[in-house]
Design a protein around this motif. Structure first.
Motif, PDB file in Angstrom:
ATOM      1  N   UNK A 176      16.762   9.259   4.593  1.00 11.08           N
ATOM      2  CA  UNK A 176      16.767  10.492   5.395  1.00 11.08           C
ATOM      3  C   UNK A 176      15.475  11.349   4.991  1.00 11.08           C
ATOM      4  N   UNK A 177      15.468  11.431   3.700  1.00 12.64           N
ATOM      5  CA  UNK A 177      14.238  12.360   3.005  1.00 12.64           C
ATOM      6  C   UNK A 177      12.856  11.743   3.225  1.00 12.64           C
ATOM      7  N   UNK A 178      12.887  10.388   3.398  1.00 10.71           N
ATOM      8  CA  UNK A 178      11.505   9.678   3.255  1.00 10.71           C
ATOM      9  C   UNK A 178      11.017   9.829   4.734  1.00 10.71           C
TER      10      UNK A 178
ATOM     11  N   UNK B 144       9.240  12.563  -8.748  1.00  4.38           N
ATOM     12  CA  UNK B 144       9.246  10.944  -8.900  1.00  4.38           C
ATOM     13  C   UNK B 144       8.057  10.357  -8.382  1.00  4.38           C
ATOM     14  N   UNK B 145       7.371  10.555  -7.310  1.00  3.71           N
ATOM     15  CA  UNK B 145       6.531  10.010  -6.918  1.00  3.71           C
ATOM     16  C   UNK B 145       4.997  10.643  -7.804  1.00  3.71           C
ATOM     17  N   UNK B 146       5.120  11.820  -8.276  1.00  3.89           N
ATOM     18  CA  UNK B 146       3.955  12.171  -9.086  1.00  3.89           C
ATOM     19  C   UNK B 146       3.806  11.499 -10.708  1.00  3.89           C
ATOM     20  N   UNK B 147       5.020  11.028 -11.023  1.00  3.08           N
ATOM     21  CA  UNK B 147       5.077  10.608 -12.272  1.00  3.08           C
ATOM     22  C   UNK B 147       4.633   9.113 -12.292  1.00  3.08           C
ATOM     23  N   UNK B 148       4.411   8.580 -11.218  1.00  6.75           N
ATOM     24  CA  UNK B 148       3.828   7.135 -11.249  1.00  6.75           C
ATOM     25  C   UNK B 148       4.284   6.110 -11.933  1.00  6.75           C
ATOM     26  N   UNK B 149       5.577   6.309 -12.175  1.00  6.97           N
ATOM     27  CA  UNK B 149       6.258   5.161 -13.079  1.00  6.97           C
ATOM     28  C   UNK B 149       5.954   3.846 -12.313  1.00  6.97           C
ATOM     29  N   UNK B 150       5.941   2.699 -13.150  1.00  8.64           N
ATOM     30  CA  UNK B 150       6.159   1.423 -12.350  1.00  8.64           C
ATOM     31  C   UNK B 150       7.472   1.347 -11.679  1.00  8.64           C
ATOM     32  N   UNK B 151       7.555   0.510 -10.604  1.00  9.88           N
ATOM     33  CA  UNK B 151       8.806   0.544  -9.788  1.00  9.88           C
ATOM     34  C   UNK B 151       9.974  -0.100 -10.658  1.00  9.88           C
ATOM     35  N   UNK B 152       9.442  -1.065 -11.263  1.00 11.15           N
ATOM     36  CA  UNK B 152      10.461  -2.191 -12.032  1.00 11.15           C
ATOM     37  C   UNK B 152       9.619  -2.854 -13.049  1.00 11.15           C
ATOM     38  N   UNK B 153      10.573  -3.681 -14.206  1.00 11.94           N
ATOM     39  CA  UNK B 153       9.815  -3.933 -15.205  1.00 11.94           C
ATOM     40  C   UNK B 153      10.662  -5.431 -15.243  1.00 11.94           C
TER      41      UNK B 153
ATOM     42  N   UNK C 124       0.906  -1.081  -0.079  1.00 13.70           N
ATOM     43  CA  UNK C 124       0.001   0.095   0.051  1.00 13.70           C
ATOM     44  C   UNK C 124       0.951   1.169   0.014  1.00 13.70           C
ATOM     45  N   UNK C 125       2.253   1.035   0.113  1.00 14.66           N
ATOM     46  CA  UNK C 125       2.986   2.313   0.268  1.00 14.66           C
ATOM     47  C   UNK C 125       3.621   2.561  -1.239  1.00 14.66           C
ATOM     48  N   UNK C 126       3.362   3.542  -1.865  1.00 15.21           N
ATOM     49  CA  UNK C 126       3.583   3.371  -3.298  1.00 15.21           C
ATOM     50  C   UNK C 126       4.749   4.275  -3.409  1.00 15.21           C
ATOM     51  N   UNK C 127       5.907   4.699  -2.504  1.00 16.60           N
ATOM     52  CA  UNK C 127       6.761   5.622  -2.803  1.00 16.60           C
ATOM     53  C   UNK C 127       7.821   5.016  -3.668  1.00 16.60           C
ATOM     54  N   UNK C 128       8.312   5.779  -4.559  1.00 16.64           N
ATOM     55  CA  UNK C 128       9.537   5.357  -5.349  1.00 16.64           C
ATOM     56  C   UNK C 128      10.829   5.137  -4.788  1.00 16.64           C
ATOM     57  N   UNK C 129      10.949   6.112  -3.778  1.00 15.34           N
ATOM     58  CA  UNK C 129      12.360   6.042  -3.167  1.00 15.34           C
ATOM     59  C   UNK C 129      12.351   5.119  -2.097  1.00 15.34           C
ATOM     60  N   UNK C 130      12.499   3.828  -2.105  1.00 15.18           N
ATOM     61  CA  UNK C 130      12.351   2.744  -1.193  1.00 15.18           C
ATOM     62  C   UNK C 130      13.487   2.764  -0.227  1.00 15.18           C
ATOM     63  N   UNK C 131      12.819   2.921   1.047  1.00 16.70           N
ATOM     64  CA  UNK C 131      13.872   2.415   2.205  1.00 16.70           C
ATOM     65  C   UNK C 131      13.085   1.589   2.968  1.00 16.70           C
ATOM     66  N   UNK C 132      13.301   0.200   2.671  1.00 17.44           N
ATOM     67  CA  UNK C 132      12.231  -0.757   3.237  1.00 17.44           C
ATOM     68  C   UNK C 132      12.237  -0.596   5.049  1.00 17.44           C
ATOM     69  N   UNK C 133      13.528  -0.673   5.330  1.00 16.84           N
ATOM     70  CA  UNK C 133      13.584  -0.733   6.799  1.00 16.84           C
ATOM     71  C   UNK C 133      12.691   0.374   7.437  1.00 16.84           C
ATOM     72  N   UNK C 134      12.815   1.656   6.937  1.00 15.74           N
ATOM     73  CA  UNK C 134      11.984   2.621   7.454  1.00 15.74           C
ATOM     74  C   UNK C 134      10.625   2.252   7.184  1.00 15.74           C
ATOM     75  N   UNK C 135      10.100   2.153   6.013  1.00 15.64           N
ATOM     76  CA  UNK C 135       8.811   1.677   5.731  1.00 15.64           C
ATOM     77  C   UNK C 135       8.264   0.642   6.678  1.00 15.64           C
ATOM     78  N   UNK C 136       8.910  -0.374   6.950  1.00 16.50           N
ATOM     79  CA  UNK C 136       8.563  -1.602   7.918  1.00 16.50           C
ATOM     80  C   UNK C 136       8.432  -1.035   9.449  1.00 16.50           C
ATOM     81  N   UNK C 137       9.476  -0.120   9.713  1.00 16.19           N
ATOM     82  CA  UNK C 137       9.502   0.385  11.092  1.00 16.19           C
ATOM     83  C   UNK C 137       7.968   1.201  11.304  1.00 16.19           C
ATOM     84  N   UNK C 138       7.643   2.077  10.000  1.00 16.16           N
ATOM     85  CA  UNK C 138       6.566   2.981  10.087  1.00 16.16           C
ATOM     86  C   UNK C 138       5.326   2.171  10.248  1.00 16.16           C
ATOM     87  N   UNK C 139       5.049   0.832   9.749  1.00 17.13           N
ATOM     88  CA  UNK C 139       3.855   0.274   9.540  1.00 17.13           C
ATOM     89  C   UNK C 139       3.598  -0.187  11.060  1.00 17.13           C
TER      90      UNK C 139
END
Ligand code: UDP
Ligand code: MG
Length: 336
Positions: free
Chosen positions: A228-230, A301-310, A179-194
């Motif tokens: 840091x920025x996330x 980068x987030x506004x562009x909504x590109x797929x994260x990977x192909x 559910x977390x769509x951000x493009x600049x991934x920092x998984x450790x931070x995201x998991x802590x945030x969850x």
């Protein structure tokens, strides 16, 4: 011929491994992982994500998938970086619990049963905290340490210190990450945030088994800036704060200059001081603009909504919820 995908059933455990030029480690990694999970007596699935390797990693992983139906692989179309490779694995795995582990055997697979036991005891995230990191040079250790401490000091959420991405997470957390769509991934931070219930297990980190680190200083710096920025507005605050301080000083100097010029008449036609103050102010302004630029870059980068990977190739069933290449195709409209 690739074997028919048989990965729609839900295994107890998925093991997600990002691989970038890991030909020396694929086989030993597979052997050690297999020995560990076989002994655990649970159903499992491996998800090897090839992150644009330039060596024989992909054919080796494909070879494993032909030998062993537990092996799923995802071949990304180029090198997207560690965090995104892991994300691709998480998006496509189906396990009730998921282990994220590095391919270079620095994270011991033998720790997985301990992580799994804690998870069964009711936790949603069990991360592996490293007590020591042998075989890594002093500069890397120092920069890592500095980074984790700085991050801890300037963010509000508690990102665990001295942990990598080696951890086990429950399906609940995987779905939350999706559910977390951000493009600049920092998984450790995201998991802590969850949040949810989180705990850790301690271990001594091993040396890289073979090959070389794929994490250049450039990639590490990007990860640090993303982290840091996330999760912190501190750099933005610092920019405005230093702006105020410098402006304050400049105002005092201005008063002094006017006083010398008109009251004491004691002044030199000094262009040196002028130059210095202009350069100083210019520098501070540039720093501030640079920091703002970092955030704006991420916004765009987030506004562009590109797929994260192909995905170039995989033997796994595309998930309905996947955010990768498949998302571009419109949803199927069938009879209800
Ligand atoms: N990795 C990746 N893409 C990259 C760099 C690394 O998928 O661009 C993988 C790599 O194969 C390994 C893990 O990420 O499984 C950690 O990388 P590495 O061991 O090079 O990092 P270090 O342990 O030196 O921080
Ligand atoms: Mg490593």
């Amino acid at each position: 011929m690739a074997p028919a995908p048989t990965r729609q059933i839900t295994p107890d455990l998925s093991i997600v491994v990002p691989l970038y030029n890991e030909e020396a480690n694929v086989e030993p990694l597979y052997q050690r992982l297999k020995a560990v999970v076989d002994a655990m007596g649970i159903s499992y699935q491996f998800v090897f994500v090839n992150d644009g390797s330039r060596d024989r990693t992909l054919p080796m992983v494909q070879g494993l998938s032909h030998r062993d139906p537990h092996v799923g692989y995802i071949d990304l179309s180029r090198n997207f970086g560690h965090q995104i490779a892991v994300t691709a694995g998480l998006d496509n795995c189906t396990g009730a619990a998921v282990v994220i582990i590095d391919a270079d055997l620095q994270d011991p697979p033998e720790l997985i049963p301990q992580l799994y036991d804690k998870l069964l005891a009711g936790y949603d995230v069990v991360y592996a905290k490293r007590l020591s990191r042998p075989g890594e040079n002093a500069a890397k250790l120092m920069t890592a340490k500095l980074f984790y401490r700085t991050l801890a000091a300037i963010t509000h959420i508690e990102i665990p210190v001295d942990t990598g991405d080696f951890r086990i997470i429950s399906r609940k957390v995987v779905e939350a990450l999706k559910l977390m769509p951000e493009q600049n991934k920092f998984l450790r931070g995201q998991i802590a945030w969850i949040g949810f219930r989180q705990t850790y297990v301690e271990y001594d980190r091993a040396q890289r088994a073979g090959g070389e680190t794929g994490y250049t200083y450039g990639k590490m710096l990007r990860l640090a800036i993303d982290g840091i920025t996330a999760f912190s507005d501190f750099p933005l605050k610092l920019a405005s704060l230093s702006g105020f301080v410098v402006s304050g000083i400049a105002f005092l100097v201005m008063l002094y200059t006017l006083y010398s010029r008109f009251v004491t008449h004691d002044y030199q036609p000094g262009w040196a001081s002028l130059m210095i103050s202009i350069l100083f102010l210019g520098g501070v302004q540039l720093i501030a603009i640079g920091i703002i630029g970092e955030y704006i870059g991420r916004l765009s980068a987030n506004v562009r909504q590109r797929p994260l990977y192909l995905i170039a190739d995989t033997n796994m069933q595309p998930e309905a919820t996947q955010r990768g290449s498949q998302e571009a195709t419109p949803p199927e409209i069938g009879p209800r």
